[in-house]
Enzyme design. Structure first.
Site, PDB file in Angstrom:
ATOM      1  N   GLY A  33      50.591  36.059  45.981  1.00 44.16           N
ATOM      2  CA  GLY A  33      51.655  36.983  46.354  1.00 44.16           C
ATOM      3  C   GLY A  33      52.852  36.292  46.955  1.00 44.16           C
ATOM      4  O   GLY A  33      54.013  36.616  46.632  1.00 44.16           O
ATOM      5  N   CYS A  70      42.799  32.496  45.445  1.00 46.10           N
ATOM      6  CA  CYS A  70      42.449  32.704  44.035  1.00 46.10           C
ATOM      7  C   CYS A  70      42.363  31.385  43.283  1.00 46.10           C
ATOM      8  O   CYS A  70      41.395  31.112  42.586  1.00 46.10           O
ATOM      9  CB  CYS A  70      43.464  33.634  43.374  1.00 46.10           C
ATOM     10  SG  CYS A  70      43.161  33.867  41.610  1.00 46.10           S
ATOM     11  N   CYS A  75      39.040  33.166  42.507  1.00 43.09           N
ATOM     12  CA  CYS A  75      38.880  33.599  41.112  1.00 43.09           C
ATOM     13  C   CYS A  75      38.737  32.442  40.128  1.00 43.09           C
ATOM     14  O   CYS A  75      37.859  32.453  39.266  1.00 43.09           O
ATOM     15  CB  CYS A  75      40.082  34.449  40.678  1.00 43.09           C
ATOM     16  SG  CYS A  75      40.823  35.460  41.958  1.00 43.09           S
ATOM     17  N   LYS A  78      35.600  30.117  40.657  1.00 42.94           N
ATOM     18  CA  LYS A  78      34.448  31.003  40.393  1.00 42.94           C
ATOM     19  C   LYS A  78      34.261  31.214  38.900  1.00 42.94           C
ATOM     20  O   LYS A  78      33.150  31.096  38.369  1.00 42.94           O
ATOM     21  CB  LYS A  78      34.680  32.338  41.118  1.00 42.94           C
ATOM     22  CG  LYS A  78      33.624  33.417  40.914  1.00 42.94           C
ATOM     23  CD  LYS A  78      33.921  34.339  39.732  1.00 42.94           C
ATOM     24  CE  LYS A  78      35.267  34.986  39.745  1.00 42.94           C
ATOM     25  NZ  LYS A  78      35.421  36.061  40.691  1.00 42.94           N
ATOM     26  N   GLY A 208      26.581  42.961  48.670  1.00 42.35           N
ATOM     27  CA  GLY A 208      26.435  43.706  47.423  1.00 42.35           C
ATOM     28  C   GLY A 208      27.722  43.893  46.654  1.00 42.35           C
ATOM     29  O   GLY A 208      27.783  44.714  45.745  1.00 42.35           O
ATOM     30  N   TYR A 210      31.503  42.124  44.802  1.00 41.74           N
ATOM     31  CA  TYR A 210      31.858  41.204  43.715  1.00 41.74           C
ATOM     32  C   TYR A 210      31.234  39.832  43.922  1.00 41.74           C
ATOM     33  O   TYR A 210      30.566  39.293  43.032  1.00 41.74           O
ATOM     34  CB  TYR A 210      33.373  40.949  43.717  1.00 41.74           C
ATOM     35  CG  TYR A 210      34.302  42.004  43.248  1.00 41.74           C
ATOM     36  CD1 TYR A 210      34.921  41.907  42.009  1.00 41.74           C
ATOM     37  CD2 TYR A 210      34.646  43.082  44.063  1.00 41.74           C
ATOM     38  CE1 TYR A 210      35.845  42.844  41.585  1.00 41.74           C
ATOM     39  CE2 TYR A 210      35.559  44.025  43.646  1.00 41.74           C
ATOM     40  CZ  TYR A 210      36.164  43.905  42.416  1.00 41.74           C
ATOM     41  OH  TYR A 210      37.069  44.829  42.006  1.00 41.74           O
ATOM     42  N   ILE A 211      31.530  39.242  45.079  1.00 40.01           N
ATOM     43  CA  ILE A 211      31.172  37.844  45.311  1.00 40.01           C
ATOM     44  C   ILE A 211      29.665  37.652  45.274  1.00 40.01           C
ATOM     45  O   ILE A 211      29.155  36.696  44.674  1.00 40.01           O
ATOM     46  CB  ILE A 211      31.763  37.360  46.649  1.00 40.01           C
ATOM     47  CG1 ILE A 211      33.292  37.341  46.567  1.00 40.01           C
ATOM     48  CG2 ILE A 211      31.233  35.982  47.022  1.00 40.01           C
ATOM     49  CD1 ILE A 211      33.987  37.090  47.895  1.00 40.01           C
ATOM     50  N   GLU A 214      28.412  38.007  41.630  1.00 37.59           N
ATOM     51  CA  GLU A 214      28.867  36.903  40.782  1.00 37.59           C
ATOM     52  C   GLU A 214      28.124  35.610  41.094  1.00 37.59           C
ATOM     53  O   GLU A 214      27.686  34.898  40.177  1.00 37.59           O
ATOM     54  CB  GLU A 214      30.376  36.725  40.955  1.00 37.59           C
ATOM     55  CG  GLU A 214      31.159  37.864  40.329  1.00 37.59           C
ATOM     56  CD  GLU A 214      32.634  37.887  40.699  1.00 37.59           C
ATOM     57  OE1 GLU A 214      33.396  38.605  40.025  1.00 37.59           O
ATOM     58  OE2 GLU A 214      33.031  37.206  41.671  1.00 37.59           O
ATOM     59  N   GLY A 294      31.968  40.499  52.857  1.00 37.36           N
ATOM     60  CA  GLY A 294      33.337  40.968  52.997  1.00 37.36           C
ATOM     61  C   GLY A 294      34.289  39.916  53.529  1.00 37.36           C
ATOM     62  O   GLY A 294      33.889  38.812  53.930  1.00 37.36           O
ATOM     63  N   ASP A 335      46.372  40.394  50.376  1.00 34.79           N
ATOM     64  CA  ASP A 335      45.149  40.758  51.100  1.00 34.79           C
ATOM     65  C   ASP A 335      45.362  40.936  52.598  1.00 34.79           C
ATOM     66  O   ASP A 335      44.574  41.627  53.251  1.00 34.79           O
ATOM     67  CB  ASP A 335      44.074  39.684  50.881  1.00 34.79           C
ATOM     68  CG  ASP A 335      43.476  39.732  49.490  1.00 34.79           C
ATOM     69  OD1 ASP A 335      44.031  40.422  48.623  1.00 34.79           O
ATOM     70  OD2 ASP A 335      42.451  39.056  49.268  1.00 34.79           O
ATOM     71  N   ALA A 373      37.549  43.473  37.177  1.00 32.89           N
ATOM     72  CA  ALA A 373      36.307  43.004  36.562  1.00 32.89           C
ATOM     73  C   ALA A 373      35.420  42.346  37.600  1.00 32.89           C
ATOM     74  O   ALA A 373      35.902  41.725  38.548  1.00 32.89           O
ATOM     75  CB  ALA A 373      36.600  42.019  35.435  1.00 32.89           C
ATOM     76  N   HIS A 469      36.097  46.276  13.092  1.00 31.96           N
ATOM     77  CA  HIS A 469      34.682  46.206  12.749  1.00 31.96           C
ATOM     78  C   HIS A 469      34.330  44.865  12.126  1.00 31.96           C
ATOM     79  O   HIS A 469      35.090  44.342  11.318  1.00 31.96           O
ATOM     80  CB  HIS A 469      34.347  47.330  11.755  1.00 31.96           C
ATOM     81  CG  HIS A 469      32.886  47.401  11.423  1.00 31.96           C
ATOM     82  ND1 HIS A 469      31.947  47.908  12.291  1.00 31.96           N
ATOM     83  CD2 HIS A 469      32.214  47.001  10.321  1.00 31.96           C
ATOM     84  CE1 HIS A 469      30.753  47.833  11.730  1.00 31.96           C
ATOM     85  NE2 HIS A 469      30.890  47.282  10.532  1.00 31.96           N
ATOM     86  N   GLU A 474      35.094  48.507  19.267  1.00 36.52           N
ATOM     87  CA  GLU A 474      35.334  49.712  18.460  1.00 36.52           C
ATOM     88  C   GLU A 474      34.570  50.925  18.983  1.00 36.52           C
ATOM     89  O   GLU A 474      34.911  52.067  18.665  1.00 36.52           O
ATOM     90  CB  GLU A 474      34.969  49.455  16.997  1.00 36.52           C
ATOM     91  CG  GLU A 474      33.489  49.244  16.737  1.00 36.52           C
ATOM     92  CD  GLU A 474      33.191  48.997  15.254  1.00 36.52           C
ATOM     93  OE1 GLU A 474      33.725  49.739  14.407  1.00 36.52           O
ATOM     94  OE2 GLU A 474      32.430  48.045  14.965  1.00 36.52           O
TER      95      GLU A 474
END
Length: 496
Positions: A33, A70, A75, A78, A208, A210-211, A214, A294, A335, A373, A469, A474
């Site tokens: 940022g 990041c 990110c 990782k 529990g 993202y981190i 992952e 966290g 953040d 994601a 396809h 699809e």
């Protein structure tokens, strides 16, 4: 309109008044940022300075690096480790595709770690060049605010530099949080997990989000025994409940031991590693214990409260919808504001700040339909509302469309792992309110779906789109049958 007039009025001040300041903008924090805001402000003609702590892969109160969390310890590294871990399963699957592999496959953790470090050093250099090419003056050291228009930078040799700035932007991000339990110093955070000298054979993860999910996937994919402890019934609180259950099944199917509704209460050093004690009385030993419980806003050493900047009870900088604090000359993005803590969101906030303050275009960040994601193996990706959020906010019944199938690749490899896709639709307007996918390539597919939702796509428009396809993607345009209709009668009307 009042807001735009205010900014325009500020920007029309005389050149003589501008000359009172060393910089038009001084940014504290050169992460995603901060760098975006600095570069774009400079491109609008502002004189910009930025400061950042010295580089190292593992952060501390006095260690950081241009590029921020990041790029250096988030990110990017990782995702590199995720790529490395995915190969473990891919090599297993390759046998049924005709690849004759030796029974024993060797993995070199130190080689992957070295390659990862090389890449983040390269990216650190790129971010520095981006600032230089934009004409931004970079200072290496710790910055803090000493007045509404004054910053102080403590250089590596202890020398203090003081600069005045018409605008100050706080972009210092967040730092990993450790739970206050006995023996917590024996555990590590994601910073250290990305730079471990040795790959653990036995890993315990507490958390529990993202981190946690992952790193469970990474370490299991690289051959470790992994136990994942979390407080809720399912991991990934805040995501669609159905998709959370899918992720949990996939984690277990890949050999990760899940311990739901369980807390760690103590860590004890032993001759064989670390003894982990839970609130259920379970004890087990591990080589490494990762706290993924966290992150907290990185604002403690900025002297903000001393100059009157309001913080919330977590230390997050309070800002308005334009990222401005209660002190008119001080702003904050990313953040450290604890709004939506994602790198692309920090980039958006930095862009809007630069447009508002220096571009003559009053711009508010738009937090609607932001895709994200979880890079578990396989990954989960979502955009828009979960089923639970849609039901809570809907004016009319909610239509849920789901598709569960065995990916074509798995039919040959023999891997028993279903892909799940989901669309949530407003029955009255036919508008697609949310989309979710758990399966290979989910983030790549969801980025395109996010464009559709941003444009206000309806289910009929999804249905009229011709699929590619054969592909998993699809399925998003061939889900014709409603899986369930959820009635939301007798609720007060809200706007979706």
């Amino acid at each position: 309109m009042a807001r735009k007039m205010l900014v325009d009025e500020e920007m029309s001040q005389t050149n003589q008044e501008e000359a009172h300041y060393d910089f038009d903008l001084f940014v504290i924090g050169a992460g995603s940022g901060g760098v975006r805001a600095a570069r774009f402000s400079a491109n609008f003609g502002a004189k910009v300075g930025i400061c950042e702590l010295p580089f190292h892969p593992i952060s501390s109160e006095v260690i950081g690096g241009v590029g921020g969390t990041c790029v250096i310890r988030g990110c990017v590294p990782k995702k590199i480790l995720v790529y490395g871990a995915v190969f473990g399963g891919e090599l297993e699957d390759a046998r049924n595709y005709g690849w004759e592999l030796n029974e024993k496959l060797n993995f070199n953790w130190k080689k992957l770690l070295h390659k990862k470090t090389d890449e983040i050093i390269r990216l650190n250099g790129i971010y520095k060049r981006l600032l230089s090419n934009a004409g931004v003056k970079l200072f290496e050291g710790e910055g803090k605010v000493v007045g509404p228009n004054e910053v102080e930078v403590t250089q590596l040799d202890g020398t203090k530099l003081s600069y005045s700035a018409k605008h100050i932007l706080i972009a210092t991000g967040s730092r990993a949080h450790r739970p206050p339990i006995p023996g917590q110093e024996l555990g590590i955070t994601s910073d250290e997990a990305l730079s471990l000298e040795d790959l653990p054979k036995r890993a315990v993860i507490f958390g529990g989000g993202y981190i946690a999910v992952e790193f469970a996937s990474i370490w299991r994919g690289l051959g470790a025994d992994v136990d994942l402890f979390f407080r809720r019934e399912l991991p990934l609180r805040g995501f669609d409940d159905e998709m959370r259950a899918v992720v949990a099944r996939n984690l277990e199917a890949r050999g990760i031991n899940l311990h739901a509704q369980t807390n760690l209460i103590e860590l004890i050093k032993t001759d064989n590693g670390i003894k982990v004690i839970t609130d259920h009385g379970v004890e087990l030993e591990a080589d490494v214990v990762l706290f993924a419980t966290g992150r907290l806003p990185n604002s403690k050493r900025l002297n903000l409260e001393a100059v009157g900047v309001e913080l919330d009870n977590t230390g997050a900088v309070k800002v308005d919808e334009y990222s401005r604090t209660n002190i008119p000359s001080i702003w904050a993005v990313g953040d450290v504001t604890n709004r939506m803590n994602l790198t692309p969101v920090a980039l958006m906030e930095g862009t809007c700040f630069a447009k508002t303050v220096f571009g003559g275009d009053s711009s508010k960040p738009d937090y609607c339909n932001i895709p994200c994601a979880v890079f578990s193996i396989p990954p989960l990706s979502v955009v828009g509302l979960s089923e639970e959020q849609a039901i809570e906010k809907a004016n009319s019944d909610v239509l849920v469309f789901t598709s569960t199938f065995n990916p074509m690749k798995n039919t040959i490899s023999g891997r028993q792992e279903k892909t799940v896709m989901k669309l949530v639709v407003d029955s009255e307007t036919d508008k697609v309110l949310g989309a979710s996918m758990c399966g290979p390539d989910a983030p790549e597919i969801m980025q395109g779906i996010a464009v559709a939702l941003k444009c206000g796509a309806t289910k009929a428009q999804f249905d009229s789109t011709v699929g590619i396809h054969p592909s998993a993607a699809e399925e998003f345009v061939t889900m014709r049958s409603v899986s369930r209709r959820v009635a939301v009668r007798g609720k007060p009307k809200t706007n979706l």
